[in-house]
Design an enzyme around this catalytic site. Sequence first.
Site, PDB file in Angstrom:
ATOM      1  CB  SER A 122      -0.434  -0.049   1.220  1.00 29.83           C
ATOM      2  OG  SER A 122      -1.147   1.380   1.866  1.00 29.83           O
ATOM      3  CD  GLU A 124      -1.548   4.993   5.640  1.00 31.39           C
ATOM      4  OE1 GLU A 124      -2.534   5.517   4.704  1.00 31.39           O
ATOM      5  OE2 GLU A 124      -1.207   5.310   6.831  1.00 31.39           O
ATOM      6  CE1 TYR A 146      -3.848  -1.661   5.686  1.00 26.75           C
ATOM      7  CE2 TYR A 146      -2.776   0.404   5.117  1.00 26.75           C
ATOM      8  CZ  TYR A 146      -3.842  -0.911   4.465  1.00 26.75           C
ATOM      9  OH  TYR A 146      -3.667  -1.256   3.748  1.00 26.75           O
TER      10      TYR A 146
HETATM   11  P1  NAP Z   1     -10.982  -4.689   1.754  1.00 22.05           P
HETATM   12  O1  NAP Z   1     -12.216  -4.330   1.433  1.00 22.05           O
HETATM   13  O2  NAP Z   1     -11.348  -4.427   3.307  1.00 22.05           O
HETATM   14  O3  NAP Z   1     -11.160  -6.351   2.344  1.00 22.05           O
HETATM   15  C1  NAP Z   1     -10.675  -6.429   2.927  1.00 22.05           C
HETATM   16  C2  NAP Z   1     -10.571  -8.504   2.948  1.00 22.05           C
HETATM   17  O4  NAP Z   1      -9.926  -8.999   4.098  1.00 22.05           O
HETATM   18  C3  NAP Z   1     -12.471  -8.584   2.990  1.00 22.05           C
HETATM   19  O5  NAP Z   1     -12.346  -9.622   1.818  1.00 22.05           O
HETATM   20  C4  NAP Z   1     -11.835  -9.600   4.618  1.00 22.05           C
HETATM   21  O6  NAP Z   1     -12.574 -10.374   5.389  1.00 22.05           O
HETATM   22  C5  NAP Z   1     -10.721  -9.954   4.697  1.00 22.05           C
HETATM   23  N1  NAP Z   1     -10.096 -10.745   6.041  1.00 22.05           N
HETATM   24  C6  NAP Z   1      -9.956  -9.387   6.530  1.00 22.05           C
HETATM   25  N2  NAP Z   1      -9.515 -10.421   7.564  1.00 22.05           N
HETATM   26  C7  NAP Z   1      -9.624 -11.909   7.737  1.00 22.05           C
HETATM   27  C8  NAP Z   1      -8.818 -12.461   8.258  1.00 22.05           C
HETATM   28  N3  NAP Z   1      -8.395 -12.597   9.132  1.00 22.05           N
HETATM   29  N4  NAP Z   1      -8.787 -14.148   7.131  1.00 22.05           N
HETATM   30  C9  NAP Z   1      -9.254 -13.825   6.168  1.00 22.05           C
HETATM   31  N5  NAP Z   1      -9.523 -12.369   6.237  1.00 22.05           N
HETATM   32  C10 NAP Z   1      -9.645 -11.324   6.274  1.00 22.05           C
HETATM   33  O7  NAP Z   1      -9.909  -4.396   1.352  1.00 22.05           O
HETATM   34  P2  NAP Z   1     -10.195  -3.384  -0.121  1.00 22.05           P
HETATM   35  O8  NAP Z   1     -10.120  -2.225  -0.810  1.00 22.05           O
HETATM   36  O9  NAP Z   1     -10.129  -4.910  -0.979  1.00 22.05           O
HETATM   37  O10 NAP Z   1      -8.029  -4.037   0.042  1.00 22.05           O
HETATM   38  C11 NAP Z   1      -7.238  -5.340  -0.451  1.00 22.05           C
HETATM   39  C12 NAP Z   1      -6.376  -5.380   0.024  1.00 22.05           C
HETATM   40  O11 NAP Z   1      -5.243  -3.914  -0.147  1.00 22.05           O
HETATM   41  C13 NAP Z   1      -5.973  -5.269   2.017  1.00 22.05           C
HETATM   42  O12 NAP Z   1      -4.707  -6.007   2.437  1.00 22.05           O
HETATM   43  C14 NAP Z   1      -5.755  -3.717   1.488  1.00 22.05           C
HETATM   44  O13 NAP Z   1      -4.416  -3.185   2.682  1.00 22.05           O
HETATM   45  C15 NAP Z   1      -5.073  -3.261   0.108  1.00 22.05           C
HETATM   46  N6  NAP Z   1      -5.010  -2.230  -0.489  1.00 22.05           N
HETATM   47  C16 NAP Z   1      -6.058  -1.957  -1.278  1.00 22.05           C
HETATM   48  C17 NAP Z   1      -5.768  -0.030  -1.340  1.00 22.05           C
HETATM   49  C18 NAP Z   1      -7.277   0.147  -1.553  1.00 22.05           C
HETATM   50  O14 NAP Z   1      -7.094   2.060  -1.686  1.00 22.05           O
HETATM   51  N7  NAP Z   1      -8.098  -0.085  -1.551  1.00 22.05           N
HETATM   52  C19 NAP Z   1      -4.575   0.392  -0.942  1.00 22.05           C
HETATM   53  C20 NAP Z   1      -3.488  -0.447  -1.216  1.00 22.05           C
HETATM   54  C21 NAP Z   1      -3.655  -1.654  -0.458  1.00 22.05           C
HETATM   55  P3  NAP Z   1     -14.421 -10.214   5.292  1.00 22.05           P
HETATM   56  O15 NAP Z   1     -15.385  -9.960   4.567  1.00 22.05           O
HETATM   57  O16 NAP Z   1     -14.334 -11.357   6.262  1.00 22.05           O
HETATM   58  O17 NAP Z   1     -14.196  -9.137   6.306  1.00 22.05           O
HETATM   59  O1  G4F Z   2     -10.257   6.819   2.984  1.00 15.95           O
HETATM   60  P1  G4F Z   2      -9.136   6.694   3.912  1.00 15.95           P
HETATM   61  O2  G4F Z   2      -9.752   5.910   5.295  1.00 15.95           O
HETATM   62  O3  G4F Z   2      -8.203   5.829   3.204  1.00 15.95           O
HETATM   63  P2  G4F Z   2      -7.031   5.725   3.718  1.00 15.95           P
HETATM   64  O4  G4F Z   2      -6.557   5.855   5.167  1.00 15.95           O
HETATM   65  O5  G4F Z   2      -6.020   6.790   3.137  1.00 15.95           O
HETATM   66  O6  G4F Z   2      -6.473   4.061   3.539  1.00 15.95           O
HETATM   67  C1  G4F Z   2      -6.494   3.650   1.938  1.00 15.95           C
HETATM   68  O7  G4F Z   2      -5.743   3.945   1.288  1.00 15.95           O
HETATM   69  C2  G4F Z   2      -4.838   3.152   1.439  1.00 15.95           C
HETATM   70  C3  G4F Z   2      -3.848   3.387   0.733  1.00 15.95           C
HETATM   71  O8  G4F Z   2      -2.850   4.438   1.036  1.00 15.95           O
HETATM   72  C4  G4F Z   2      -5.243   1.199   2.272  1.00 15.95           C
HETATM   73  F1  G4F Z   2      -3.794   0.818   1.881  1.00 15.95           F
HETATM   74  C5  G4F Z   2      -6.179   1.252   3.024  1.00 15.95           C
HETATM   75  O9  G4F Z   2      -6.122  -0.011   3.501  1.00 15.95           O
HETATM   76  C6  G4F Z   2      -6.964   2.650   2.807  1.00 15.95           C
HETATM   77  O10 G4F Z   2      -7.418   1.424   1.446  1.00 15.95           O
HETATM   78  O11 G4F Z   2      -9.258   8.320   4.663  1.00 15.95           O
HETATM   79  C7  G4F Z   2      -8.511   8.928   3.463  1.00 15.95           C
HETATM   80  C8  G4F Z   2      -7.917  10.371   3.926  1.00 15.95           C
HETATM   81  C9  G4F Z   2      -7.077  10.520   5.219  1.00 15.95           C
HETATM   82  O12 G4F Z   2      -6.295  11.587   4.859  1.00 15.95           O
HETATM   83  C10 G4F Z   2      -8.224  10.589   6.235  1.00 15.95           C
HETATM   84  O13 G4F Z   2      -8.039  11.576   7.807  1.00 15.95           O
HETATM   85  O14 G4F Z   2      -9.558  11.041   4.409  1.00 15.95           O
HETATM   86  C11 G4F Z   2      -9.591  11.385   5.442  1.00 15.95           C
HETATM   87  N1  G4F Z   2     -10.713  11.824   6.038  1.00 15.95           N
HETATM   88  C12 G4F Z   2     -11.133  13.651   6.359  1.00 15.95           C
HETATM   89  N2  G4F Z   2     -12.245  12.589   6.710  1.00 15.95           N
HETATM   90  C13 G4F Z   2     -11.379  10.838   5.992  1.00 15.95           C
HETATM   91  C14 G4F Z   2     -12.375  11.991   7.149  1.00 15.95           C
HETATM   92  N3  G4F Z   2     -11.259   9.821   6.380  1.00 15.95           N
HETATM   93  C15 G4F Z   2     -12.053   9.019   6.759  1.00 15.95           C
HETATM   94  N4  G4F Z   2     -12.377   7.620   7.073  1.00 15.95           N
HETATM   95  N5  G4F Z   2     -13.488   9.261   7.034  1.00 15.95           N
HETATM   96  C16 G4F Z   2     -13.602  10.494   7.688  1.00 15.95           C
HETATM   97  O15 G4F Z   2     -14.790  11.187   8.045  1.00 15.95           O
END
Ligand code: NAP
Ligand code: G4F
Length: 320
Positions: A122, A124, A146
């Site tokens: 990520s 992050e 995280y």
């Molecule tokens: P998400 O919607 O939160 O999905 C997370 C998945 O992980 C869900 O299917 C959840 O299952 C599963 N999980 C959580 N804990 C588990 C456990 N103990 N054993 C087995 N499965 C488990 O996340 P996403 O946005 O699709 O992201 C996918 C991956 O990419 C994650 O690793 C995230 O950290 C990473 N990532 C995401 C972003 C982004 O912007 N979306 C960016 C960079 C990296 P349940 O349904 O059972 O909860």
């Molecule tokens: O949407 P966010 O919660 O995403 P964040 O923290 O960037 O993390 C996501 O992206 C990562 C990749 O860089 C992934 F690895 C991670 O799993 C996840 O998918 O927050 C984005 C920004 C932050 O700066 C937060 O402080 O939005 C700001 N924010 C402002 N108001 C808020 C809010 N975030 C959330 N969730 N809720 C608010 O009300």
Amino acid sequence: MRALVTGITGQDGSYLAEFLLDKGYEVYGMVRRSSVENFNRIEHIRDKLKFVQADLLDQLSIIDAIKESRPDEIYNLGAMSFVPTSWKQPVLTGEFTGLGVTRMLEAARHMNKNVKFYQASSSEMFGKVREVPQNENTPFYPRSPYGVAKVYGHYMTVNYRESYDMFACSGILFNHESPRRGLEFVTKKVTYGAAKIKLGLADSLCLGNLDAKRDWGYAKDYIEAMWLMLKQDTPEDYVISTGETHSVKEWVEASFKCLDLDWEKYVKIDKSFIRPVDVDLLVGDSSKAEKKLGWKTKVNFNGLVKIMVEYDYNYLKKQM
Ligand code: NAP
Ligand code: G4F
């Protein structure tokens, strides 16, 4: 081809499952037991999928999952992915998001060292960024439990590649969003909240830090990059991003504007949504992915806002 996908019930897992089915893969989803089934995002394809029950916390169940599915490719997308929760549950986050990667790699190494492995790293990990834009060589400085857990998982993936000659890749994906994004993430919270206001179902929206900047792309686009990484001759890590950065405030403005609403009348700042520390600015340089994978983002910032606002508005209207 057979693929095992952890996190298949999540945003990315659901799009990846669709993508792999279209390519003719046999797709196994690793799911954890829950008292209420959580298959909303994969309901439409569930008959085409196979499921193995396992948990990232439980080594033996992962070994069994790999034994049963005999995958050619493993996509490790499962994680506790919501940054604020990682301060509330730092140990559990380390277990799922960090050590879970090692459990997957260990199981893969013992069962079939030739399996191709994708790790969901990520942006992050860049945290308090050391350079702008961020690329594969930018040093990490994670700013949340995280982010720290992801750095651990990232380097374990690199180490298994180098120590055991495994085909293990890390995709350093910047924020990617879609109508299937969890409701607590800021993009979805805003588009859903604005649609509710437009339909008279809410009269305000509480948010935290509006100044943070993110490089937001469309999840469906990003899935292809994961697959392309495993199709290369050599395993490497890649940054996947749009190269554009926008503040949360800009996301809010654009979302409300799509619905002809003036955001300043409805958005309130609630300190409980402000994090102990935040990642102020993310913007990726994915020129390596462009050059080597031939991958490029297709949906820009305004296009993404429109996709999500329209989806949420139509969805909520149908429920009324
Ligand atoms: P998400 O919607 O939160 O999905 C997370 C998945 O992980 C869900 O299917 C959840 O299952 C599963 N999980 C959580 N804990 C588990 C456990 N103990 N054993 C087995 N499965 C488990 O996340 P996403 O946005 O699709 O992201 C996918 C991956 O990419 C994650 O690793 C995230 O950290 C990473 N990532 C995401 C972003 C982004 O912007 N979306 C960016 C960079 C990296 P349940 O349904 O059972 O909860
Ligand atoms: O949407 P966010 O919660 O995403 P964040 O923290 O960037 O993390 C996501 O992206 C990562 C990749 O860089 C992934 F690895 C991670 O799993 C996840 O998918 O927050 C984005 C920004 C932050 O700066 C937060 O402080 O939005 C700001 N924010 C402002 N108001 C808020 C809010 N975030 C959330 N969730 N809720 C608010 O009300």
